[in-house]
Scaffold this motif. Structure first.
Motif, PDB file in Angstrom:
ATOM      1  N   UNK A  19       0.870  -1.173   0.000  1.00  0.00           N
ATOM      2  CA  UNK A  19       0.000   0.000   0.000  1.00  0.00           C
ATOM      3  C   UNK A  19       0.907   1.223   0.000  1.00  0.00           C
ATOM      4  N   UNK A  20       0.884   1.967  -1.081  1.00  0.00           N
ATOM      5  CA  UNK A  20       1.780   3.112  -1.247  1.00  0.00           C
ATOM      6  C   UNK A  20       0.974   4.334  -1.668  1.00  0.00           C
ATOM      7  N   UNK A  21       1.032   5.373  -0.864  1.00  0.00           N
ATOM      8  CA  UNK A  21       0.300   6.608  -1.150  1.00  0.00           C
ATOM      9  C   UNK A  21       1.287   7.767  -1.231  1.00  0.00           C
ATOM     10  N   UNK A  22       1.184   8.542  -2.300  1.00  0.00           N
ATOM     11  CA  UNK A  22       1.954   9.786  -2.400  1.00  0.00           C
ATOM     12  C   UNK A  22       1.064  10.911  -1.877  1.00  0.00           C
ATOM     13  N   UNK A  23       1.437  11.461  -0.740  1.00  0.00           N
ATOM     14  CA  UNK A  23       0.666  12.543  -0.144  1.00  0.00           C
ATOM     15  C   UNK A  23       0.913  13.845  -0.907  1.00  0.00           C
ATOM     16  N   UNK A  24      -0.136  14.438  -1.402  1.00  0.00           N
ATOM     17  CA  UNK A  24      -0.011  15.723  -2.082  1.00  0.00           C
ATOM     18  C   UNK A  24       0.066  16.832  -1.037  1.00  0.00           C
ATOM     19  N   UNK A  25       1.273  17.364  -0.821  1.00  0.00           N
ATOM     20  CA  UNK A  25       1.412  18.517   0.073  1.00  0.00           C
ATOM     21  C   UNK A  25       1.537  19.805  -0.729  1.00  0.00           C
ATOM     22  N   UNK A  26       1.726  19.656  -2.053  1.00  0.00           N
ATOM     23  CA  UNK A  26       1.855  20.845  -2.899  1.00  0.00           C
ATOM     24  C   UNK A  26       0.586  21.687  -2.858  1.00  0.00           C
ATOM     25  N   UNK A  27      -0.553  21.065  -3.165  1.00  0.00           N
ATOM     26  CA  UNK A  27      -1.797  21.824  -3.270  1.00  0.00           C
ATOM     27  C   UNK A  27      -2.245  22.424  -1.946  1.00  0.00           C
ATOM     28  N   UNK A  28      -2.311  21.636  -0.841  1.00  0.00           N
ATOM     29  CA  UNK A  28      -2.774  22.256   0.399  1.00  0.00           C
ATOM     30  C   UNK A  28      -1.896  23.407   0.873  1.00  0.00           C
ATOM     31  N   UNK A  29      -0.561  23.267   0.730  1.00  0.00           N
ATOM     32  CA  UNK A  29       0.314  24.357   1.166  1.00  0.00           C
ATOM     33  C   UNK A  29       0.213  25.544   0.217  1.00  0.00           C
ATOM     34  N   UNK A  30       0.132  25.267  -1.088  1.00  0.00           N
ATOM     35  CA  UNK A  30      -0.013  26.359  -2.055  1.00  0.00           C
ATOM     36  C   UNK A  30      -1.310  27.126  -1.804  1.00  0.00           C
ATOM     37  N   UNK A  31      -2.386  26.399  -1.522  1.00  0.00           N
ATOM     38  CA  UNK A  31      -3.673  27.049  -1.271  1.00  0.00           C
ATOM     39  C   UNK A  31      -3.616  27.951  -0.042  1.00  0.00           C
ATOM     40  N   UNK A  32      -2.889  27.510   0.985  1.00  0.00           N
ATOM     41  CA  UNK A  32      -2.744  28.344   2.188  1.00  0.00           C
ATOM     42  C   UNK A  32      -1.971  29.611   1.863  1.00  0.00           C
ATOM     43  N   UNK A  33      -0.882  29.452   1.110  1.00  0.00           N
ATOM     44  CA  UNK A  33      -0.051  30.608   0.749  1.00  0.00           C
ATOM     45  C   UNK A  33      -0.819  31.570  -0.152  1.00  0.00           C
ATOM     46  N   UNK A  34      -1.601  31.011  -1.080  1.00  0.00           N
ATOM     47  CA  UNK A  34      -2.344  31.848  -2.029  1.00  0.00           C
ATOM     48  C   UNK A  34      -3.494  32.591  -1.355  1.00  0.00           C
ATOM     49  N   UNK A  35      -4.099  31.973  -0.348  1.00  0.00           N
ATOM     50  CA  UNK A  35      -5.252  32.593   0.334  1.00  0.00           C
ATOM     51  C   UNK A  35      -5.094  32.458   1.840  1.00  0.00           C
ATOM     52  N   UNK A  36      -4.103  33.144   2.416  1.00  0.00           N
ATOM     53  CA  UNK A  36      -3.823  32.965   3.844  1.00  0.00           C
ATOM     54  C   UNK A  36      -4.997  33.350   4.749  1.00  0.00           C
ATOM     55  N   UNK A  37      -5.664  34.442   4.437  1.00  0.00           N
ATOM     56  CA  UNK A  37      -6.744  34.909   5.313  1.00  0.00           C
ATOM     57  C   UNK A  37      -7.888  33.908   5.393  1.00  0.00           C
ATOM     58  N   UNK A  38      -8.129  33.185   4.307  1.00  0.00           N
ATOM     59  CA  UNK A  38      -9.200  32.192   4.307  1.00  0.00           C
ATOM     60  C   UNK A  38      -8.876  31.002   5.204  1.00  0.00           C
ATOM     61  N   UNK A  39      -7.606  30.884   5.557  1.00  0.00           N
ATOM     62  CA  UNK A  39      -7.178  29.781   6.416  1.00  0.00           C
ATOM     63  C   UNK A  39      -6.737  30.259   7.793  1.00  0.00           C
ATOM     64  N   UNK A  40      -7.030  31.522   8.115  1.00  0.00           N
ATOM     65  CA  UNK A  40      -6.746  32.044   9.441  1.00  0.00           C
ATOM     66  C   UNK A  40      -5.367  32.638   9.633  1.00  0.00           C
ATOM     67  N   UNK A  41      -4.646  32.897   8.522  1.00  0.00           N
ATOM     68  CA  UNK A  41      -3.299  33.457   8.617  1.00  0.00           C
ATOM     69  C   UNK A  41      -3.271  34.906   8.124  1.00  0.00           C
ATOM     70  N   UNK A  42      -2.291  35.654   8.606  1.00  0.00           N
ATOM     71  CA  UNK A  42      -2.108  37.034   8.145  1.00  0.00           C
ATOM     72  C   UNK A  42      -0.817  37.211   7.359  1.00  0.00           C
TER      73      UNK A  42
END
Length: 351
Positions: free
Chosen positions: A266-289
Motif C-alpha cells: 500500500x503506497x500513497x503519495x501525499x499531495x502537500x503541494x496543493x494544500x500548502x499552495x492554497x494556504x499561501x495563495x489565500x492565507x486569510x481564508x485559512x486564518x493566517x495574516x
C-alpha cells in the motif's frame, strides 16, 4: 476539514490495533527523511543543521526545543495524534529510543537529507541509505523488546512515512553550478525518482507494507526561495513550482508502477503541494495574516542554521498567524492543516 477527518477515522476504526500505549489505528509509525519530519536526530551528529535551541519549540510541550524545525508540532506529530498515539515515536539516535518506547516505532529522519546521497554529504547529515541501516538495526532491537512474533506484526502493520526531495533542490541542485549545468531539472527529477524507487523496494524487502510518501511542496513559495531565487518576481517563484510539479508527476507514476510490481504494498503519495499552495495563495481564508515570510527573525532567510536563534531580531510574537515558522518550515498552525489533509489522503494506508 475536521468533519471530514472524523468520518475518515470512523471509517478506519475497524482496523484499530491495541498495543501497550493504548488504542491506535496502526501499531507503530516509522519515519524517514528530512527536516520536515526530523524530531531530533540531528541533535546527536556533527552538523550545523540543528533546531535544539530557542526559539524552536517555543510552543511545544514545556516550551522545549527538541530538534524539530518548528515552533511546535510537526505534521507527523499531529498525524500520530490523529491515529490515536499519546506519545511520539522517538528520534532513533536519542536516549529515548530504547525499551518499550521502541514499540511506538522510530524516527530516522535527518534535517538536510535528500534522495541524492550527495545532498546529505554536503550538509553532513544522515543519508537515506544510513537511515535504512538504522531501521534494520531497530528491527533487531524491537524483536528483543517485543519478541520476534509481535515484532514481525508491528513491522508489517506499521505506518511508514517518507519525506524527502526538497533539500535536493533547494540546498543542492539550484545552488550547485556543477550539477545544474550538467542536468536539467527534469533530468535531475528522474534521477531522484530512480533513487526513490529503489528506496521503496528496499523498505518493502525489509517488511514495510504501508508506506506514505510526501510530494514536493511548492518550493517557489518558501520564503527562502523567494529571497534567494525570486529576484524581482512578485509572489512565488514560478519556475521552482513548475519543477516541483514535474517531480510530483514522476513520483506518482513511479508509485503506480511499484504497486503493480510489489504484492500487498500500500503506497500513497501525499499531495502537500496543493494544500500548502492554497494556504499561501489565500492565507486569510485559512486564518493566517502572513504567508510571504517566516515568524523567526526577518523570516526571509533564517532556516536550518544558527540564523534563527533567541537573538533573531524581529521574531513574531504569535506564530499562529504565520504560515511559515522560519524561511523554509511551516508553523504548527500550518502543519495542523497539512496533517488533516494527510490523514484523509492516507485512508487507504490504515484501512
Amino acid at each position: 476539514m475536521r468533519i471530514s477527518l472524523v468520518f475518515a477515522l470512523a471509517f478506519a476504526i475497524f482496523s484499530t490495533c491495541v498495543y501497550s500505549q493504548g488504542v491506535t489505528l496502526v501499531p507503530a509509525i516509522i519515519t524517514f527523511g528530512d527536516s520536515i519530519v526530523d524530531v531530533g536526530n540531528n541533535d546527536y551528529i556533527h552538523t550545523i543543521f540543528k533546531a535544539n535551541y530557542p526559539p524552536y519549540g517555543r510552543d511545544f510541550k514545556n516550551k522545549e526545543p527538541t530538534g524539530r524545525f518548528c515552533n511546535g508540532k510537526l505534521a507527523t506529530d499531529l498525524t500520530a495524534e490523529n491515529l490515536g498515539f499519546t506519545n511520539y515515536p522517538p528520534a532513533y539516535l536519542s536516549p529515548q529510543a530504547t525499551g518499550k518506547n521502541l514499540l511506538l516505532g522510530a524516527n530516522f529522519a535527518s534535517a538536510g537529507a535528500g534522495y541524492d546521497e550527495h545532498t546529505s554529504l554536503l550538509s553532513h547529515v544522515i543519508p537515506l541509505s544510513q537511515q535504512l541501516q538504522y531501521y534494520k538495526e531497530y528491527q533487531s532491537k524491537l524483536a528483543k523488546v517485543a519478541g520476534s512474533k509481535q515484532a514481525a506484526t508491528i513491522i508489517k502493520d506499521a505506518l511508514y512515512l517518507v519525506s524527502s526531495g526538497s533539500s535536493d533542490f533547494i540546498q543542492n541542485y539550484y545552488v550547485n553550478p556543477f550539477l545544474n549545468k550538467a542536468s536539467t531539472p527534469d533530468q535531475y527529477s528522474s534521477y531522484l525518482v530512480g533513487i526513490f524507487t529503489n528506496f521503496i523496494k528496499s523498505l518493502y524487502g525489509s517488511g514495510a507494507r504501508r508506506i506514505g510518501v510526501t510530494s514536493l511542496p511548492p518550493l517557489g513559495c518558501l520564503p527562502a526561495a523567494r529571497t534567494i531565487f525570486g529576484f524581482h518576481e512578485s509572489g512565488c517563484v514560478s519556475r521552482l513550482n513548475t519543477d516541483a510539479q514535474q517531480f510530483n508527476k514522476k513520483i506518482n507514476s513511479a508509485a503506480t508502477q511499484l504497486q503493480k510490481q510489489l504484492p500487498d504494498l500500500k503506497l500513497v503519495i501525499f499531495d502537500v503541494f496543493k494544500p500548502l499552495y492554497d494556504i499561501v495563495a489565500s492565507p486569510s481564508q485559512n486564518g493566517f495574516t502572513e504567508a510571504t515570510k517566516g515568524c523567526c527573525g526577518t523570516g526571509t532567510i533564517e532556516t536550518t542554521s544558527l540564523l534563527c536563534n533567541p537573538n533573531s531580531y524581529g521574531t513574531c510574537s504569535n506564530a499562529t498567524q504565520y504560515v511559515f515558522w522560519d524561511s523554509v518550515h511551516p508553523s504548527q498552525a500550518a502543519n495542523q492543516i497539512l496533517a488533516d489533509s494527510l490523514i484523509i489522503q492516507g485512508i487507504a494506508l490504515i484501512s
